[in-house]
Design a protein around this motif. Structure first.
Motif, PDB file in Angstrom:
ATOM      1  N   ASN A 122       0.842  -1.197   0.000  1.00  0.00           N
ATOM      2  CA  ASN A 122       0.000   0.000   0.000  1.00  0.00           C
ATOM      3  C   ASN A 122       0.878   1.248   0.000  1.00  0.00           C
ATOM      4  O   ASN A 122       1.772   1.381   0.839  1.00  0.00           O
ATOM      5  CB  ASN A 122      -0.923   0.021   1.220  1.00  0.00           C
ATOM      6  N   LEU A 123       0.622   2.120  -0.942  1.00  0.00           N
ATOM      7  CA  LEU A 123       1.341   3.378  -1.038  1.00  0.00           C
ATOM      8  C   LEU A 123       0.345   4.529  -1.063  1.00  0.00           C
ATOM      9  O   LEU A 123      -0.783   4.374  -1.554  1.00  0.00           O
ATOM     10  CB  LEU A 123       2.178   3.441  -2.320  1.00  0.00           C
ATOM     11  N   TYR A 124       0.764   5.667  -0.554  1.00  0.00           N
ATOM     12  CA  TYR A 124      -0.043   6.876  -0.676  1.00  0.00           C
ATOM     13  C   TYR A 124       0.655   7.811  -1.649  1.00  0.00           C
ATOM     14  O   TYR A 124       1.843   8.107  -1.509  1.00  0.00           O
ATOM     15  CB  TYR A 124      -0.260   7.528   0.687  1.00  0.00           C
ATOM     16  N   LEU A 125      -0.067   8.225  -2.645  1.00  0.00           N
ATOM     17  CA  LEU A 125       0.462   9.093  -3.692  1.00  0.00           C
ATOM     18  C   LEU A 125       0.023  10.521  -3.420  1.00  0.00           C
ATOM     19  O   LEU A 125      -1.169  10.785  -3.204  1.00  0.00           O
ATOM     20  CB  LEU A 125      -0.056   8.633  -5.057  1.00  0.00           C
ATOM     21  N   ASN A 126       0.978  11.437  -3.457  1.00  0.00           N
ATOM     22  CA  ASN A 126       0.699  12.843  -3.191  1.00  0.00           C
ATOM     23  C   ASN A 126       1.281  13.699  -4.306  1.00  0.00           C
ATOM     24  O   ASN A 126       1.780  13.169  -5.307  1.00  0.00           O
ATOM     25  CB  ASN A 126       1.295  13.241  -1.837  1.00  0.00           C
ATOM     26  N   GLU A 127       1.211  15.017  -4.146  1.00  0.00           N
ATOM     27  CA  GLU A 127       1.676  15.914  -5.200  1.00  0.00           C
ATOM     28  C   GLU A 127       3.109  15.590  -5.598  1.00  0.00           C
ATOM     29  O   GLU A 127       3.942  15.231  -4.765  1.00  0.00           O
ATOM     30  CB  GLU A 127       1.545  17.369  -4.770  1.00  0.00           C
ATOM     31  N   ASN A 128       3.360  15.685  -6.888  1.00  0.00           N
ATOM     32  CA  ASN A 128       4.664  15.389  -7.494  1.00  0.00           C
ATOM     33  C   ASN A 128       4.902  13.899  -7.705  1.00  0.00           C
ATOM     34  O   ASN A 128       5.943  13.526  -8.240  1.00  0.00           O
ATOM     35  CB  ASN A 128       5.831  15.988  -6.711  1.00  0.00           C
ATOM     36  N   ASP A 129       3.970  13.031  -7.277  1.00  0.00           N
ATOM     37  CA  ASP A 129       4.095  11.608  -7.574  1.00  0.00           C
ATOM     38  C   ASP A 129       3.477  11.320  -8.940  1.00  0.00           C
ATOM     39  O   ASP A 129       2.726  12.143  -9.496  1.00  0.00           O
ATOM     40  CB  ASP A 129       3.390  10.755  -6.511  1.00  0.00           C
ATOM     41  N   CYS A 130       3.775  10.136  -9.482  1.00  0.00           N
ATOM     42  CA  CYS A 130       3.170   9.733 -10.749  1.00  0.00           C
ATOM     43  C   CYS A 130       2.845   8.253 -10.691  1.00  0.00           C
ATOM     44  O   CYS A 130       3.386   7.511  -9.868  1.00  0.00           O
ATOM     45  CB  CYS A 130       4.089  10.043 -11.930  1.00  0.00           C
ATOM     46  N   PHE A 131       1.930   7.807 -11.561  1.00  0.00           N
ATOM     47  CA  PHE A 131       1.602   6.390 -11.639  1.00  0.00           C
ATOM     48  C   PHE A 131       1.072   6.077 -13.032  1.00  0.00           C
ATOM     49  O   PHE A 131       0.650   6.958 -13.774  1.00  0.00           O
ATOM     50  CB  PHE A 131       0.584   5.988 -10.559  1.00  0.00           C
ATOM     51  N   GLY A 132       1.134   4.804 -13.374  1.00  0.00           N
ATOM     52  CA  GLY A 132       0.721   4.343 -14.695  1.00  0.00           C
ATOM     53  C   GLY A 132       1.812   3.497 -15.326  1.00  0.00           C
ATOM     54  O   GLY A 132       2.896   4.012 -15.605  1.00  0.00           O
ATOM     55  N   ASP A 133       1.550   2.208 -15.503  1.00  0.00           N
ATOM     56  CA  ASP A 133       2.557   1.276 -16.036  1.00  0.00           C
ATOM     57  C   ASP A 133       2.289   1.060 -17.523  1.00  0.00           C
ATOM     58  O   ASP A 133       1.691   0.063 -17.931  1.00  0.00           O
ATOM     59  CB  ASP A 133       2.486  -0.047 -15.263  1.00  0.00           C
ATOM     60  N   ILE A 134       2.733   2.014 -18.334  1.00  0.00           N
ATOM     61  CA  ILE A 134       2.365   1.999 -19.763  1.00  0.00           C
ATOM     62  C   ILE A 134       3.469   1.479 -20.667  1.00  0.00           C
ATOM     63  O   ILE A 134       3.275   1.369 -21.878  1.00  0.00           O
ATOM     64  CB  ILE A 134       1.953   3.409 -20.235  1.00  0.00           C
ATOM     65  N   TYR A 135       4.637   1.182 -20.115  1.00  0.00           N
ATOM     66  CA  TYR A 135       5.753   0.725 -20.945  1.00  0.00           C
ATOM     67  C   TYR A 135       5.842  -0.799 -20.914  1.00  0.00           C
ATOM     68  O   TYR A 135       5.565  -1.407 -19.882  1.00  0.00           O
ATOM     69  CB  TYR A 135       7.077   1.334 -20.453  1.00  0.00           C
ATOM     70  N   PRO A 136       6.272  -1.477 -21.968  1.00  0.00           N
ATOM     71  CA  PRO A 136       6.565  -0.899 -23.296  1.00  0.00           C
ATOM     72  C   PRO A 136       5.280  -0.608 -24.064  1.00  0.00           C
ATOM     73  O   PRO A 136       4.233  -1.192 -23.802  1.00  0.00           O
ATOM     74  CB  PRO A 136       7.377  -2.003 -23.981  1.00  0.00           C
ATOM     75  N   PHE A 137       5.365   0.316 -25.026  1.00  0.00           N
ATOM     76  CA  PHE A 137       4.178   0.748 -25.753  1.00  0.00           C
ATOM     77  C   PHE A 137       3.603  -0.335 -26.659  1.00  0.00           C
ATOM     78  O   PHE A 137       2.433  -0.275 -27.031  1.00  0.00           O
ATOM     79  CB  PHE A 137       4.501   1.981 -26.611  1.00  0.00           C
ATOM     80  N   ASP A 138       4.418  -1.290 -27.040  1.00  0.00           N
ATOM     81  CA  ASP A 138       3.957  -2.299 -28.004  1.00  0.00           C
ATOM     82  C   ASP A 138       3.319  -3.501 -27.324  1.00  0.00           C
ATOM     83  O   ASP A 138       3.085  -4.527 -27.955  1.00  0.00           O
ATOM     84  CB  ASP A 138       5.116  -2.763 -28.903  1.00  0.00           C
ATOM     85  N   ARG A 139       3.013  -3.372 -26.026  1.00  0.00           N
ATOM     86  CA  ARG A 139       2.389  -4.484 -25.322  1.00  0.00           C
ATOM     87  C   ARG A 139       1.327  -3.955 -24.373  1.00  0.00           C
ATOM     88  O   ARG A 139       1.518  -2.935 -23.714  1.00  0.00           O
ATOM     89  CB  ARG A 139       3.450  -5.260 -24.531  1.00  0.00           C
ATOM     90  N   ASP A 140       0.190  -4.642 -24.317  1.00  0.00           N
ATOM     91  CA  ASP A 140      -0.880  -4.248 -23.403  1.00  0.00           C
ATOM     92  C   ASP A 140      -0.541  -4.724 -21.991  1.00  0.00           C
ATOM     93  O   ASP A 140      -0.325  -5.916 -21.762  1.00  0.00           O
ATOM     94  CB  ASP A 140      -2.215  -4.855 -23.833  1.00  0.00           C
TER      95      ASP A 140
END
Length: 225
Positions: A188-206
Protein backbone atom coordinates in the motif's frame (compact mmCIF):
# COMPACT_ATOMS: atom_id res chain seq x y z
CA UNK A 1 -22.21 23.63 -0.39
CA UNK A 2 -23.27 25.64 2.67
CA UNK A 3 -24.69 29.16 2.20
CA UNK A 4 -21.75 30.59 4.11
CA UNK A 5 -18.97 28.06 3.51
CA UNK A 6 -16.30 30.06 5.33
CA UNK A 7 -18.15 29.75 8.64
CA UNK A 8 -18.82 26.09 7.92
CA UNK A 9 -15.15 25.08 7.73
CA UNK A 10 -13.37 27.56 10.00
CA UNK A 11 -13.14 27.81 13.78
CA UNK A 12 -12.74 30.75 16.17
CA UNK A 13 -8.99 30.06 16.10
CA UNK A 14 -8.73 29.98 12.30
CA UNK A 15 -6.13 32.31 10.80
CA UNK A 16 -6.28 34.02 7.40
CA UNK A 17 -3.74 31.42 6.20
CA UNK A 18 -6.14 28.65 7.28
CA UNK A 19 -8.83 30.27 5.15
CA UNK A 20 -6.43 30.50 2.21
CA UNK A 21 -5.64 26.78 2.56
CA UNK A 22 -9.36 25.94 2.53
CA UNK A 23 -9.89 28.10 -0.56
CA UNK A 24 -6.97 26.48 -2.39
CA UNK A 25 -8.23 22.98 -1.51
CA UNK A 26 -11.73 24.02 -2.66
CA UNK A 27 -13.20 23.22 0.75
CA UNK A 28 -14.84 26.63 0.51
CA UNK A 29 -15.94 28.73 -2.43
CA UNK A 30 -15.19 32.42 -2.09
CA UNK A 31 -17.54 34.64 -4.07
CA UNK A 32 -16.45 37.97 -2.59
CA UNK A 33 -14.06 39.91 -4.85
CA UNK A 34 -13.26 42.22 -1.93
CA UNK A 35 -12.12 39.40 0.35
CA UNK A 36 -10.16 37.75 -2.47
CA UNK A 37 -8.41 41.06 -3.20
CA UNK A 38 -7.44 41.41 0.47
CA UNK A 39 -6.14 37.83 0.63
CA UNK A 40 -4.10 38.25 -2.56
CA UNK A 41 -2.66 41.47 -1.22
CA UNK A 42 -1.67 39.72 2.01
CA UNK A 43 -0.38 36.57 0.29
CA UNK A 44 0.90 37.79 -3.11
CA UNK A 45 3.17 34.77 -3.59
CA UNK A 46 0.65 32.02 -2.78
CA UNK A 47 0.35 30.23 -6.16
CA UNK A 48 -2.71 28.23 -5.20
CA UNK A 49 -4.64 31.38 -4.33
CA UNK A 50 -3.51 33.09 -7.54
CA UNK A 51 -4.69 30.04 -9.48
CA UNK A 52 -8.15 30.25 -7.82
CA UNK A 53 -8.43 33.87 -8.96
CA UNK A 54 -7.26 32.90 -12.47
CA UNK A 55 -9.95 30.20 -12.64
CA UNK A 56 -12.55 32.78 -11.57
CA UNK A 57 -11.44 35.24 -14.26
CA UNK A 58 -11.47 32.52 -16.93
CA UNK A 59 -14.98 31.45 -15.91
CA UNK A 60 -16.14 35.04 -16.29
CA UNK A 61 -14.49 35.54 -19.68
CA UNK A 62 -11.60 37.73 -18.54
CA UNK A 63 -9.16 35.63 -20.52
CA UNK A 64 -6.16 37.95 -20.72
CA UNK A 65 -6.23 38.45 -16.96
CA UNK A 66 -6.60 34.71 -16.37
CA UNK A 67 -3.65 33.91 -18.66
CA UNK A 68 -1.43 36.38 -16.82
CA UNK A 69 -2.30 34.91 -13.44
CA UNK A 70 -1.83 31.33 -14.68
CA UNK A 71 1.64 32.36 -15.83
CA UNK A 72 2.48 33.92 -12.46
CA UNK A 73 1.16 30.94 -10.49
CA UNK A 74 3.04 28.51 -12.75
CA UNK A 75 6.31 30.35 -12.10
CA UNK A 76 5.75 30.26 -8.34
CA UNK A 77 4.84 26.57 -8.35
CA UNK A 78 7.99 25.82 -10.34
CA UNK A 79 10.11 27.73 -7.83
CA UNK A 80 8.62 25.49 -5.12
CA UNK A 81 9.53 22.37 -7.12
CA UNK A 82 5.88 21.48 -7.78
CA UNK A 83 6.34 20.43 -11.38
CA UNK A 84 2.93 18.92 -12.29
CA UNK A 85 1.18 22.01 -10.90
CA UNK A 86 3.54 24.34 -12.79
CA UNK A 87 3.01 22.45 -16.05
CA UNK A 88 -0.77 22.29 -15.62
CA UNK A 89 -1.05 26.06 -15.19
CA UNK A 90 1.33 26.74 -18.04
CA UNK A 91 -0.86 24.55 -20.26
CA UNK A 92 -3.95 26.49 -19.09
CA UNK A 93 -2.20 29.75 -19.96
CA UNK A 94 -1.11 28.55 -23.40
CA UNK A 95 -4.56 27.23 -24.25
CA UNK A 96 -5.89 30.74 -23.73
CA UNK A 97 -3.04 32.47 -25.55
CA UNK A 98 -0.69 30.58 -27.86
CA UNK A 99 2.90 31.18 -26.76
CA UNK A 100 5.85 32.34 -28.81
CA UNK A 101 8.60 29.76 -29.27
CA UNK A 102 10.95 31.80 -27.07
CA UNK A 103 8.46 31.69 -24.20
CA UNK A 104 8.16 27.91 -24.44
CA UNK A 105 11.95 27.54 -24.50
CA UNK A 106 12.32 29.80 -21.45
CA UNK A 107 9.84 27.69 -19.51
CA UNK A 108 11.59 24.46 -20.49
CA UNK A 109 14.97 25.88 -19.46
CA UNK A 110 13.54 26.83 -16.05
CA UNK A 111 11.91 23.41 -15.80
CA UNK A 112 15.20 21.64 -16.50
CA UNK A 113 16.95 23.72 -13.84
CA UNK A 114 14.44 22.56 -11.24
CA UNK A 115 14.14 18.96 -12.46
CA UNK A 116 17.58 17.73 -11.52
CA UNK A 117 16.99 15.12 -8.83
CA UNK A 118 16.01 11.50 -9.29
CA UNK A 119 12.30 11.66 -8.53
CA UNK A 120 10.38 10.02 -11.39
CA UNK A 121 8.37 13.13 -12.26
CA UNK A 122 11.41 15.40 -12.42
CA UNK A 123 13.60 12.99 -14.34
CA UNK A 124 10.79 12.30 -16.82
CA UNK A 125 10.32 15.94 -17.80
CA UNK A 126 14.02 16.76 -17.64
CA UNK A 127 14.78 14.26 -20.41
CA UNK A 128 12.38 15.77 -22.95
CA UNK A 129 13.69 17.96 -25.76
CA UNK A 130 11.83 20.99 -27.09
CA UNK A 131 9.81 19.17 -29.76
CA UNK A 132 8.87 16.35 -27.38
CA UNK A 133 7.80 18.78 -24.66
CA UNK A 134 5.60 20.82 -26.98
CA UNK A 135 3.98 17.67 -28.38
CA UNK A 136 3.41 16.23 -24.91
CA UNK A 137 1.99 19.41 -23.41
CA UNK A 138 -0.56 19.65 -26.22
CA UNK A 139 -1.91 16.20 -25.29
CA UNK A 140 -2.10 16.58 -21.52
CA UNK A 141 -5.46 16.99 -19.84
CA UNK A 142 -6.13 18.24 -16.33
CA UNK A 143 -8.74 16.18 -14.47
CA UNK A 144 -10.45 16.70 -11.12
CA UNK A 145 -11.71 13.78 -9.05
CA UNK A 146 -13.71 13.67 -5.78
CA UNK A 147 -12.76 11.63 -2.70
CA UNK A 148 -13.55 7.92 -2.96
CA UNK A 149 -13.22 7.78 -6.74
CA UNK A 150 -11.67 4.65 -8.26
CA UNK A 151 -9.03 5.68 -10.79
CA UNK A 152 -8.23 2.12 -11.85
CA UNK A 153 -8.86 -1.45 -10.71
CA UNK A 154 -6.83 -4.63 -10.86
CA UNK A 155 -7.05 -5.99 -14.40
CA UNK A 156 -7.78 -2.65 -16.06
CA UNK A 157 -5.78 -1.84 -19.16
CA UNK A 158 -2.88 0.48 -18.39
CA UNK A 159 -3.42 3.16 -21.02
CA UNK A 160 -2.56 6.43 -19.26
CA UNK A 161 0.25 8.09 -17.34
CA UNK A 162 -0.79 10.28 -14.41
CA UNK A 163 1.02 13.05 -12.50
CA UNK A 164 -0.42 14.22 -9.18
CA UNK A 165 -0.97 17.97 -9.02
CA UNK A 166 -2.69 17.96 -5.62
CA UNK A 167 -4.52 15.66 -3.24
CA UNK A 168 -3.89 12.11 -2.02
CA UNK A 169 -4.54 8.70 -3.56
CA UNK A 170 -4.08 5.20 -2.16
CA UNK A 171 -2.34 2.65 -4.38
CA UNK A 172 -2.96 -0.94 -3.25
CA UNK A 173 -0.76 -3.50 -5.01
CA UNK A 174 -2.02 -7.02 -5.65
CA UNK A 175 0.68 -9.50 -6.68
CA UNK A 176 -0.23 -11.84 -9.50
CA UNK A 177 1.55 -15.09 -10.31
CA UNK A 178 3.46 -13.29 -13.06
CA UNK A 179 4.49 -10.33 -10.91
CA UNK A 180 5.20 -12.13 -7.62
CA UNK A 181 8.90 -11.90 -6.85
CA UNK A 182 9.47 -9.27 -9.54
CA UNK A 183 7.84 -6.24 -7.93
CA UNK A 184 9.66 -4.62 -5.03
CA UNK A 185 7.41 -2.18 -3.22
CA UNK A 186 5.08 -1.91 -0.25
CA UNK A 187 1.60 -3.37 -0.82
CA UNK A 188 0.00 0.00 0.00
CA UNK A 189 1.34 3.38 -1.04
CA UNK A 190 -0.04 6.88 -0.68
CA UNK A 191 0.46 9.09 -3.69
CA UNK A 192 0.70 12.84 -3.19
CA UNK A 193 1.68 15.91 -5.20
CA UNK A 194 4.66 15.39 -7.49
CA UNK A 195 4.09 11.61 -7.57
CA UNK A 196 3.17 9.73 -10.75
CA UNK A 197 1.60 6.39 -11.64
CA UNK A 198 0.72 4.34 -14.70
CA UNK A 199 2.56 1.28 -16.04
CA UNK A 200 2.36 2.00 -19.76
CA UNK A 201 5.75 0.72 -20.95
CA UNK A 202 6.56 -0.90 -23.30
CA UNK A 203 4.18 0.75 -25.75
CA UNK A 204 3.96 -2.30 -28.00
CA UNK A 205 2.39 -4.48 -25.32
CA UNK A 206 -0.88 -4.25 -23.40
CA UNK A 207 -0.24 -4.10 -19.67
CA UNK A 208 -2.89 -4.93 -17.09
CA UNK A 209 -3.04 -3.09 -13.79
CA UNK A 210 -1.90 -4.86 -10.62
CA UNK A 211 -3.05 -1.93 -8.51
CA UNK A 212 -6.28 -0.59 -7.11
CA UNK A 213 -5.97 3.19 -6.96
CA UNK A 214 -8.57 5.28 -5.17
CA UNK A 215 -8.68 8.98 -4.29
CA UNK A 216 -8.59 9.75 -0.56
CA UNK A 217 -9.29 13.46 -1.00
CA UNK A 218 -10.16 15.84 -3.78
CA UNK A 219 -7.51 15.21 -6.40
CA UNK A 220 -6.19 17.06 -9.44
CA UNK A 221 -4.16 15.10 -11.97
CA UNK A 222 -2.29 15.62 -15.23
CA UNK A 223 -3.13 12.73 -17.56
CA UNK A 224 -1.76 11.69 -20.90
CA UNK A 225 -3.19 8.66 -22.72
Amino acid sequence: MPTNPIKAVTTPNSTPKDIVDHIVKKDIVLNSPEIMHKLLKRYPDEPGLIRVQADHLKKNGVLDGAAGLYSKASKLFLEKGKIPAAIALKIMQWRISSPAQAEVKDFLVNLAQVARDDTPVKSFFCQLNFQESVALFSLFEVIHLPPGHTVKKVGDLEDSLYFVISGTLKDSMYHTIDSRGKVYREPNLYLNENDCFGDIYPFDRDNKSNSYIETKSQVELLRIS
